[in-house]
Design a protein around this motif. Structure first.
Motif, PDB file in Angstrom:
ATOM      1  N   ASP A  62      83.727  77.966  60.334  1.00 20.18           N
ATOM      2  CA  ASP A  62      83.010  79.815  61.206  1.00 20.18           C
ATOM      3  C   ASP A  62      81.892  80.269  60.810  1.00 20.18           C
ATOM      4  O   ASP A  62      81.647  80.754  61.208  1.00 20.18           O
ATOM      5  CB  ASP A  62      84.179  80.439  60.049  1.00 20.18           C
ATOM      6  N   THR A  65      81.727  80.458  66.373  1.00 18.45           N
ATOM      7  CA  THR A  65      82.995  80.572  67.188  1.00 18.45           C
ATOM      8  C   THR A  65      83.151  80.259  68.524  1.00 18.45           C
ATOM      9  O   THR A  65      81.871  80.661  69.453  1.00 18.45           O
ATOM     10  CB  THR A  65      83.383  82.210  67.055  1.00 18.45           C
ATOM     11  N   GLY A  76      79.625  82.989  63.792  1.00 17.25           N
ATOM     12  CA  GLY A  76      81.197  82.963  63.074  1.00 17.25           C
ATOM     13  C   GLY A  76      81.005  84.043  62.489  1.00 17.25           C
ATOM     14  O   GLY A  76      79.571  83.866  61.108  1.00 17.25           O
ATOM     15  N   PRO A  77      81.814  84.389  61.833  1.00 16.90           N
ATOM     16  CA  PRO A  77      82.108  84.978  60.974  1.00 16.90           C
ATOM     17  C   PRO A  77      81.290  85.052  59.487  1.00 16.90           C
ATOM     18  O   PRO A  77      81.026  85.911  58.410  1.00 16.90           O
ATOM     19  CB  PRO A  77      83.439  86.490  60.709  1.00 16.90           C
ATOM     20  N   ALA A  78      81.253  83.845  59.123  1.00 14.25           N
ATOM     21  CA  ALA A  78      81.111  83.267  57.784  1.00 14.25           C
ATOM     22  C   ALA A  78      79.595  83.656  57.154  1.00 14.25           C
ATOM     23  O   ALA A  78      78.860  83.171  56.361  1.00 14.25           O
ATOM     24  CB  ALA A  78      81.723  81.408  57.652  1.00 14.25           C
ATOM     25  N   MET A  80      78.191  85.721  57.973  1.00 16.81           N
ATOM     26  CA  MET A  80      78.195  87.530  56.940  1.00 16.81           C
ATOM     27  C   MET A  80      78.248  87.693  55.773  1.00 16.81           C
ATOM     28  O   MET A  80      76.759  88.046  54.888  1.00 16.81           O
ATOM     29  CB  MET A  80      79.412  88.542  58.115  1.00 16.81           C
TER      30      MET A  80
END
Length: 203
Positions: A62, A65, A76-78, A80
């Protein structure tokens, strides 16, 4: 300031890890939301097969994306929580905020707080003193260390060894594009900066 080139010291690195890092930075600097495989590989200079493999690996965690409709990729959100961790460790903005906002208000200009790492200027904080006119950069955006007036101000006060290293890299954005560099003009601008304590940019 000389322009003789010297060979850089050997530094062992994993090519795949380096390419993955460059890929993430490429997406982070991209002004658009998404990039396709061809654009990414062209930007970082790798074959599409290699880029596709790296993107697939990063997607599994992640870190990247993929939009199944447009076949484009984005961060990707990972990333953040990783970014938040880095911000907490390097959060000098809380210490500097009051002083920089005061400076912005007094000068009626935008004031940037940056962290320099690997020849990149990472904007950790932006403070505007004029609601009608401000610098069009975003917090957490990164710029090359030689970009614009802040690049001249930083470069002017580096030691000779560091200046030569940056010159040898051929990544010089003092006047915009690399091809626009005017060395005689730059010499005069650096002298002005050392004398007055600040640099200017006409761009």
């Amino acid at each position: 300031m000389t322009i003789e080139k010297k060979k850089s010291a050997y530094c062992p690195m994993s090519p795949a890890v380096e390419q993955a890092a460059r890929l993430l930075l490429c997406l982070g600097k991209n002004k658009k939301n998404d990039l396709g495989l061809t654009s990414i590989c062209k930007e970082i200079g790798i074959h599409k097969s290699k880029g596709y493999s790296i993107l697939n690996a990063l997607t599994q965690y992640d870190l990247i994306t993929k939009d199944p409709k447009t076949k484009t990729y984005s961060l990707g959100p990972a990333l953040m929580p990783l970014g938040q961790k880095a911000r907490e460790k390097l959060d000098i903005t809380a210490i500097a905020k009051e002083h920089l906002q005061t400076l912005a208000n007094e000068t009626k200009a935008s004031v940037l707080l940056g962290i320099i790492n690997n020849d990149q200027f990472y904007i950790a904080g932006k403070y505007d003193g004029n609601d009608k006119l401000s610098v069009t950069v975003r917090q957490y955006q990164s710029l090359h260390i030689t970009h614009g007036s802040h690049g001249k101000a930083i470069f002017a006060f580096l030691n000779e060894k560091e200046q030569q290293r940056i010159i040898n890299s051929d990544q010089l954005f003092f006047h915009g594009d690399i091809e626009s560099l005017d060395k005689k003009r730059l010499e005069q601008e650096l002298k002005f900066c050392r004398k007055n304590g600040y640099a200017v940019d006409n761009g």
